[in-house]
Scaffold this active site. Sequence first.
Site, PDB file in Angstrom:
ATOM      1  N   GLY A  86      52.910   2.303  53.637  1.00 44.34           N
ATOM      2  CA  GLY A  86      52.253   3.038  54.713  1.00 44.34           C
ATOM      3  C   GLY A  86      50.789   3.268  54.387  1.00 44.34           C
ATOM      4  CB  CYS A  94      53.316  -0.066  48.912  1.00 38.73           C
ATOM      5  SG  CYS A  94      51.511  -0.026  48.925  1.00 38.73           S
ATOM      6  CE1 TYR A  95      52.094   8.021  51.491  1.00 45.57           C
ATOM      7  CE2 TYR A  95      54.364   7.823  52.230  1.00 45.57           C
ATOM      8  CZ  TYR A  95      53.232   8.590  52.031  1.00 45.57           C
ATOM      9  OH  TYR A  95      53.233   9.925  52.358  1.00 45.57           O
ATOM     10  CG  HIS A 150      53.670  -4.974  50.309  1.00 44.61           C
ATOM     11  ND1 HIS A 150      54.267  -4.085  51.172  1.00 44.61           N
ATOM     12  CD2 HIS A 150      52.441  -4.470  50.045  1.00 44.61           C
ATOM     13  CE1 HIS A 150      53.428  -3.092  51.436  1.00 44.61           C
ATOM     14  NE2 HIS A 150      52.314  -3.302  50.763  1.00 44.61           N
ATOM     15  CD  GLU A 196      57.251  -5.924  52.080  1.00 39.83           C
ATOM     16  OE1 GLU A 196      56.432  -5.124  52.576  1.00 39.83           O
ATOM     17  OE2 GLU A 196      57.711  -5.801  50.935  1.00 39.83           O
ATOM     18  CB  SER A 210      63.186 -13.146  83.204  1.00 39.53           C
ATOM     19  OG  SER A 210      63.452 -13.444  81.842  1.00 39.53           O
ATOM     20  N   GLY A 212      64.416 -16.291  80.744  1.00 40.80           N
ATOM     21  CA  GLY A 212      64.015 -16.398  79.358  1.00 40.80           C
ATOM     22  C   GLY A 212      65.205 -16.273  78.434  1.00 40.80           C
ATOM     23  CG  ASP A 270      64.313 -12.076  74.750  1.00 44.03           C
ATOM     24  OD1 ASP A 270      64.673 -12.859  73.848  1.00 44.03           O
ATOM     25  OD2 ASP A 270      63.148 -11.659  74.862  1.00 44.03           O
ATOM     26  CE  LYS A 278      61.854 -14.110  72.007  1.00 37.14           C
ATOM     27  NZ  LYS A 278      62.166 -13.977  73.449  1.00 37.14           N
TER      28      LYS A 278
END
Length: 515
Positions: free
Chosen positions: A54, A81-82, A172, A174, A226, A228, A230, A371
Amino acid sequence: MSEKIVILDFGSQYTQLIARRIRESHVFSEVVSCQIPLDALLLKKPSGIILSGGPASVYEKGAPLCDKKLFTTEIPVLGICYGMQLMTHLLGGLVEKSTRREYGRADISISHIGNADNDLFYTLGDVPTPVWMSHGDQVVRPPKGFGVIAKSRSAIAAIQDQKRPLYGLQFHPEVAHTEQGLAMLNRFIGSICGCKPTWTMGTFLNDAQYQVREQVGDGKVISAISGGVDSSVASVLVGQVIGKNLSCVFVDNGLLRQNEAKMVLETLQKKLNLNIRFVNAGDQFLNKLNHVKNPEKKRKIIGREFISVFEQEAKKNRGVSYLLQGTLYPDVIESVSHRGPSATIKTHHNVGGLPARMRLKLIEPLRLLFKDEVRKLGTELGIPETILNRHPFPGPGLAVRILGEVTKEKLARLREADAIVEKEIRAANMYHTLWQAFAVYLPLRTVGVMGDERTYDDAIAIRAVTSQDGMTADWAKIPHEVLQIISTRITNEVKGINRVVYDISSKPPSTIEWE
């Protein structure tokens, strides 16, 4: 989802990347606000807890904190980190401003504490390991009982409690730049937290269908579809659970791409056998958007109008009480800041554009997925590749790809330009290698020359990016000859456009969409 890792969000832009990395290891992860009460956190029955990074400093007034009792629960905790600085601060260690701030690549030297059960770096060697740093504060003195397990050139890089399952990383793990980062995370979630790699799209599908059945029961649902990825995946999922109690509505809001309404209806009705009702509301939306330039206002207006249309359609179906939306995790993350003190990037149509008072209850079975995970879920559901591999398209449509006021004239120009971009990207066999590729209308008039005459027309920007989940993205290195064809076609074929530019911004610092 009996085994899960819960991530407390302290505002890092990398928080969601932590969640993704854990899911890639087939363990479910969930992001919650750092302000969540400890009792509520424990009700989630986490196998392990991660404190994210953060932007704050632990010694500043108003710095985000977590309950100190968290560290007495015997649940393994990893501070990043934070998160490491906060753990140190709350447990009596010392954090100070760094005499030499570290941003970017750094090499760390590893020291081993413990054994095969609790040594975070057990599987790693003793050679210098490249990591990614991003901090202006540092741990000067670890809490009592902690040992230093890694150092960089100028700071303590990692700490570990010698008796309790408490760990801290200043870097980090990740991000891809930390070469052994995934191994470190897997060590924490697997060996230390005891999570088995059992979470798959198949297990998620079973859970999601159960939750839909529990939430809806015999109720009726109207789907905002729509075409799409999703909304299509969400509709098929719910349809398989409640059958005829699902009604799909496709709204042409006047902000769609060229020939999209016809194509979507044919695809969804024929290939997915969904019962879809078509509503032409283009004039209604455009009238509401008249003279509106602010992108947030556009999103809010479009969201309200969608709900208005769907509520009108729901009245035609007696007993409908639920509205289905294909809201995804990034939509939620970027639209709200209550999960942590991170900044609100923008409100998404599926989230921030909804009115406070809405007659229909929301059902969002995909809101915990990214996604690429939705595409995997679609494969589980048997949805055709032609739908699953479509590029993402924003809920507000072309309204947020026209900077400034939206008009019919600008929409017509943008549709032409966007169709050219897609056609040439497909011709170059690049469509499926890109996350998105589209045109943006710039109300920026520039001088040009056509047929020996001076022009003073608008510009089109081309945006093409590569990404895995939309949370981060890099601009695509499209060959110059392809860009040349696109530019030539747009300036020759789209009246009112005399200049084409290419966007070479990554996310962050930019977003994928311009508005």
